[in-house]
Design a protein around this motif. Structure first.
Motif, short mmCIF file in Angstrom:
data_model
loop_
_atom_site.label_atom_id
_atom_site.label_comp_id
_atom_site.label_asym_id
_atom_site.label_seq_id
_atom_site.Cartn_x
_atom_site.Cartn_y
_atom_site.Cartn_z
N GLN A 1 0.83 -1.20 0.00
CA GLN A 1 0.00 0.00 0.00
C GLN A 1 0.86 1.25 0.00
N ALA A 2 1.93 1.22 0.77
CA ALA A 2 2.85 2.36 0.81
C ALA A 2 3.45 2.63 -0.56
N GLY A 3 3.74 1.56 -1.30
CA GLY A 3 4.25 1.72 -2.66
C GLY A 3 3.25 2.40 -3.56
N ARG B 1 1.60 -1.30 -9.22
CA ARG B 1 0.17 -1.41 -9.47
C ARG B 1 -0.35 -0.16 -10.17
N ARG B 2 0.38 0.94 -10.01
CA ARG B 2 -0.06 2.22 -10.58
C ARG B 2 0.88 2.74 -11.66
N SER B 3 2.17 2.46 -11.53
CA SER B 3 3.14 3.04 -12.47
C SER B 3 4.32 2.09 -12.60
N GLU C 1 8.48 -5.51 -2.00
CA GLU C 1 7.04 -5.31 -1.83
C GLU C 1 6.67 -3.85 -2.08
N LEU C 2 7.55 -2.93 -1.70
CA LEU C 2 7.31 -1.52 -2.00
C LEU C 2 7.21 -1.32 -3.51
N ILE C 3 8.14 -1.92 -4.25
CA ILE C 3 8.14 -1.80 -5.71
C ILE C 3 6.90 -2.48 -6.29
N SER C 4 6.52 -3.63 -5.74
CA SER C 4 5.32 -4.35 -6.23
C SER C 4 4.08 -3.48 -6.10
#
Length: 320
Positions: free
Chosen positions: A128-130, A263-265, A256-259
């Motif tokens: 979510q933070a990503g 999701r958006r970019s 996980e941050l990159i994952s």
């Protein structure tokens, strides 16, 4: 003259009491000191139970007016940040103190959340933070480096800030640990080898200190991103490199941050690999002088070892 912690808290309390009516119409009930690396931070509660966070600093160390403008632009873009209620300054016995007041956000830091819920649920919050980080990077900036209230950076090209702007910190690192000279030379060689790529970067808003300590989680969702004083203009991969440098762990993995981000970019894989590792090199070169400023000489050893690891594995991430 150095003040004792008790004297400092007393002086800060008098400043807070003086400015309180300018942003709150309910009586101040309690003040509690919080942890803060750069500024003196207090949680202040009013007689009805409402809470704000007050940050105090010497004017030359504060960027509160810039931070207030930046936070408002984030609010306008729907990015979760605590609203700023007051920015100003007050004269005190030995000079002037800068003040910024923000809403207190309910929740716990992502670090605290991760330690409490364990790896599986923590990683969902990191994803979510990503996603939130991707939204931050959608805000337009101009120039590169530290931004002003209009989100304009100090340098025309990214290489000017990334390489040329590192000269003073590089000199400090060589002076602090002469034995690191060889590994520092290798690190700078990698940066110069990638200068054309650096100068080809497009500017985006960077948080500059995007970390599990500056993200508030409430009910499993990201409630706010805090602490925008290090905001910059540059390529998004820089914020990934910052997380990679200090916060990649079993509970808060950078993957996980990159994952979540993707999701958006989407990132270009080769570009991401190069820029996030070059970011680590730059951050670690600055780490020499920073560790001394906070009384952590062991950090010098960590910085040297991390730089050596990055240059020794450069072939794996596209380095020369």
């Amino acid at each position: 003259m150095n003040q004792s912690p008790a004297d400092e808290r007393s002086l800060d309390g008098s400043v807070i009491s003086k400015v309180w009516p300018q942003f709150r119409d309910v009586e101040l009930a309690s003040t509690r000191r919080l942890k803060g690396r750069s500024h003196r931070v207090y949680e202040c509660t009013d007689a009805r139970g409402g809470a704000v966070v007050v940050r105090l600093a010497a004017p030359q160390r504060a960027r509160f007016n810039i931070e207030a403008s930046l936070v408002q632009q984030c609010i306008d873009a729907g990015i979760p940040v605590p609203a700023i209620r007051y920015v100003g300054s007050e004269d005190v016995v030995d000079g002037t103190v800068a003040i910024m007041v923000q809403d207190r956000v309910v929740g716990e830091t992502l670090r605290e959340h991760a330690e409490r819920v364990g790896p599986q649920r923590a990683r969902a919050a990191v994803r979510q933070a990503g996603e939130v980080l991707s939204r931050i990077h959608q805000l337009d900036t101009t120039g590169f480096g530290s931004v002003d209230a209009a989100l304009h950076g100090t340098d025309a090209k990214f290489g000017e800030w990334f390489i040329d702007g590192l000269e003073e910190k590089l000199a400090d690192a060589r002076r602090i640990e002469p034995a690191s000279d060889r590994v520092l030379n290798r690190a700078m060689g990698l940066m110069h080898a990638h200068r054309a790529m650096l100068d080809d970067c497009e500017p985006n808003l960077l948080h500059g200190d995007f970390s599990p300590d500056n993200i508030i989680v409430d009910g499993g969702s990201i409630a706010a991103v805090l602490d925008w004083e290090a905001a910059k203009s540059g390529p998004p991969e820089m914020d990934i490199g910052w997380w990679d440098c200090f916060f990649d762990s079993l509970l808060t993995p950078v993957g996980e941050l990159i994952s979540g981000y993707e999701r958006r970019s989407r990132f270009d894989p080769k570009r991401l690999a190069a820029l996030r590792h070059l970011a680590v090199l730059r951050i670690m070169i600055g780490h020499f002088s920073w560790t001394l400023s906070v009384g952590d000489p062991e950090g010098i050893k960590h910085a040297t070892e991390r730089i050596a690891l990055e240059v020794d594995t450069a072939h794996a991430w596209g380095g020369a």
